[in-house]
Design a protein around this motif. Structure first.
Motif, PDB file in Angstrom:
ATOM      1  N   GLU A  87      -3.597   9.481   1.527  1.00  0.00           N
ATOM      2  CA  GLU A  87      -2.451  10.262   1.093  1.00  0.00           C
ATOM      3  C   GLU A  87      -1.950   9.795  -0.261  1.00  0.00           C
ATOM      4  O   GLU A  87      -1.602  10.604  -1.129  1.00  0.00           O
ATOM      5  N   GLU A  88      -1.925   8.480  -0.447  1.00  0.00           N
ATOM      6  CA  GLU A  88      -1.497   7.935  -1.736  1.00  0.00           C
ATOM      7  C   GLU A  88      -2.456   8.351  -2.844  1.00  0.00           C
ATOM      8  O   GLU A  88      -2.033   8.658  -3.954  1.00  0.00           O
TER       9      GLU A  88
ATOM     10  N   ARG B  84      -4.247  11.102  -2.921  1.00  0.00           N
ATOM     11  CA  ARG B  84      -4.009  12.514  -3.233  1.00  0.00           C
ATOM     12  C   ARG B  84      -2.774  12.667  -4.133  1.00  0.00           C
ATOM     13  O   ARG B  84      -2.764  13.456  -5.070  1.00  0.00           O
TER      14      ARG B  84
END
Length: 514
Positions: free
Chosen positions: A291-292, A294
């Motif tokens: 997620e980081e 992205r």
């Protein structure tokens, strides 16, 4: 002025000043050198110079990509300085060009120019990237001390790049005087005098003397006599004058070699003060979640979009900045030596930068700090004022197109030409605009550039400068065909539109650059 900045800033600026000093010495005589040494026409020499000048900027993209890929900015910069110095050494070898050696000597000279351009590509953008890295680390350290310390540290970046930019122009101010002094000193030491027309006439006589008109021969004899040559042996006199004339220019290139060596010594001596954040980024990236990553990819896209938006504005600035039609055709600049004209812009940069910095600092103390994108927009407005001044002046004088003006009798042209103060006023406005755009643009690039693309992004800035210069041909099309005030009105409109576009993107650019 220097207080509160990272310790490596002055060392980086001095290293850059040495390189720029060597470059501007060579640049001041390059076209003359190609014409006088090889007998090339001004068109051919200008073409070689144009490719070289474009390479100076465009190869910064290659140099930035190499440094980003290897994460070895310091090594890339050192290599660039060594390659540039080698190119200057090749140029400094005083070999007389003859019909028997020009087939290899001219390509060798072009190869030396390529080495200088490629070495500059490895050096220039990456040194700017390191200056940006200095301020990244400077702000990171300040953040540990609290929000107020971080705010102060962030306010230093723009002024830091302004200081860096001043050192560039110190070399540009002094260097144009060095090359003519060395050339004329060497001619004088050999009992000769400088004459700009003689090299071309000497080449014409050596290559095609039998076909020269009597008027051209008489002119050659008169000029050679005045310059101290022996007209009784005109062939030998021409060969000797070319040899001595070009040896004087070669001494200029030796001065460039010395400047490169000094720049290399400064950089190597102080390189421990320069950061190497690429390795740290590589280690830290291992702990990022999907997620980081992205989120980081999205941020990178935003940063690159902001960078290209500003680069688009900068292209139009340099496209407008270097238009010199009025200087060439409409201003009587004969009372001022060419070297003086070359020095006016760097002189204004050096003297006006402390004033501009003081203005920004005063506004900051009053809580009215101007963001970097807004400063760039203001710079485009100030550039517009330069062209507005030219619009009004040219309209009042009733100047026609340049082609029509050149058809007038010489006496009438001279009576209508503007005084040199017109150029001074124009240079003043454009230099102030430059101080709001060029060093602060470098600062903006250092803020928004993704950490793994620092060198490439600085190379993109230089590439935008090159693209703006490549568009210069549009100006002559206009001022040769239209009344000159209409040409300046177009550039005035370009500056105002660029300012409006910049202001329209302002909030977005400020958010990305935070």
């Amino acid at each position: 002025m220097f207080k509160g900045h990272p310790k490596g800033l002055i060392a980086a600026a001095l290293a850059n000043m040495g390189e720029r000093f060597g470059y501007y010495i060579m640049n001041a005589v390059l076209v003359l050198f190609l014409c006088s040494k090889f007998g090339l026409s001004e068109e051919t020499s200008g073409t070689i110079y144009s490719f070289f000048y474009a390479g100076i900027y465009l190869l910064a993209l290659v140099g930035g990509a190499i440094a980003d890929r290897t994460q070895n900015y310091k090594g890339t910069i050192r290599t660039g300085l060594i390659i540039m110095a080698t190119g200057y050494v090749l140029l400094s070898i005083p070999i007389l060009a003859t019909s028997t050696n020009i087939a290899w000597l001219l390509p060798l000279t072009c190869f030396a120019l390529f080495m200088i351009a490629f070495g500059n590509g490895l050096f220039k953008g990456n040194l700017q990237a390191i200056v940006g890295q200095l301020y990244d680390d400077f702000e990171a350290e300040a953040a540990k001390q609290g929000p107020e310390a971080l705010k102060i540290a962030k306010s230093k970046r723009d002024s830091g790049f302004q200081i860096f930019y001043v050192f560039i122009n110190v070399g540009g101010l002094i260097a144009p005087f060095i090359a003519p002094l060395l050339r004329e000193w060497w001619l004088g030491a050999n009992g000769m005098a400088y004459n700009a027309q003689l090299p071309a006439l000497c080449h014409e006589f050596i290559n095609n003397g039998a076909q020269m008109s009597q008027a051209a021969l008489d002119n050659l004899n008169a000029l050679m006599t005045a310059a101290g040559g022996n007209v009784a042996e005109l062939t030998s006199a021409c060969q000797n004058y070319l040899q001595i004339f070009n040896e004087g220019i070669h001494y200029s290139f030796i001065a460039s070699v010395v400047a490169m060596v000094i720049s290399l010594i400064i950089f190597v001596a102080y390189q421990r003060r320069f950061p190497t954040p690429g390795k740290k980024t590589k280690v830290e990236s291992q702990s990022y979640t999907a997620e980081e990553k992205r989120a980081m990819a999205k941020e990178i896209k935003q940063r690159m979009a902001a960078l290209f938006a500003v680069l688009g504005i900068v292209i139009f600035f340099w496209f407008s900045f270097h238009q010199n039609g009025i200087a060439r055709d409409f201003v009587d600049s004969s009372a001022v030596a060419p070297e003086i004209w070359q020095a006016i812009n760097p002189f204004f940069v050096i003297t006006l930068t402390p004033i501009v910095m003081a203005l920004f600092a005063w506004l900051s103390r009053r809580g009215k700090e101007i963001s970097t994108p807004r400063k760039i927009a203001i710079g485009m407005f100030i550039a517009g004022l330069a062209f507005l001044f030219l619009v009004i002046y040219s309209a009042l004088k009733g100047y026609p197109s340049a082609d029509d003006f050149k058809l007038l009798p010489v006496a009438e042209q001279m009576s209508q030409k503007a005084h040199w103060w017109v150029l001074i006023v124009t240079y003043f406005f454009l230099t102030v605009a430059e101080l709001f755009i060029s060093p602060l643009g470098l600062s903006f690039v250092s803020k928004v550039a993704p950490k793994h693309l620092l060198g490439l992004c600085q190379g993109l800035w230089l590439g935008a400068t090159a693209l703006g210069n490549l568009l210069l041909w549009i100006g002559p099309l206009m001022y040769n065909a239209w009344p000159i005030w209409q040409c300046w009105a177009v550039f005035f409109a370009v500056c105002l539109i660029s300012m409006g576009v910049m202001l329209g993107m302002l909030k977005w650019l400020e958010r990305v650059a935070e």
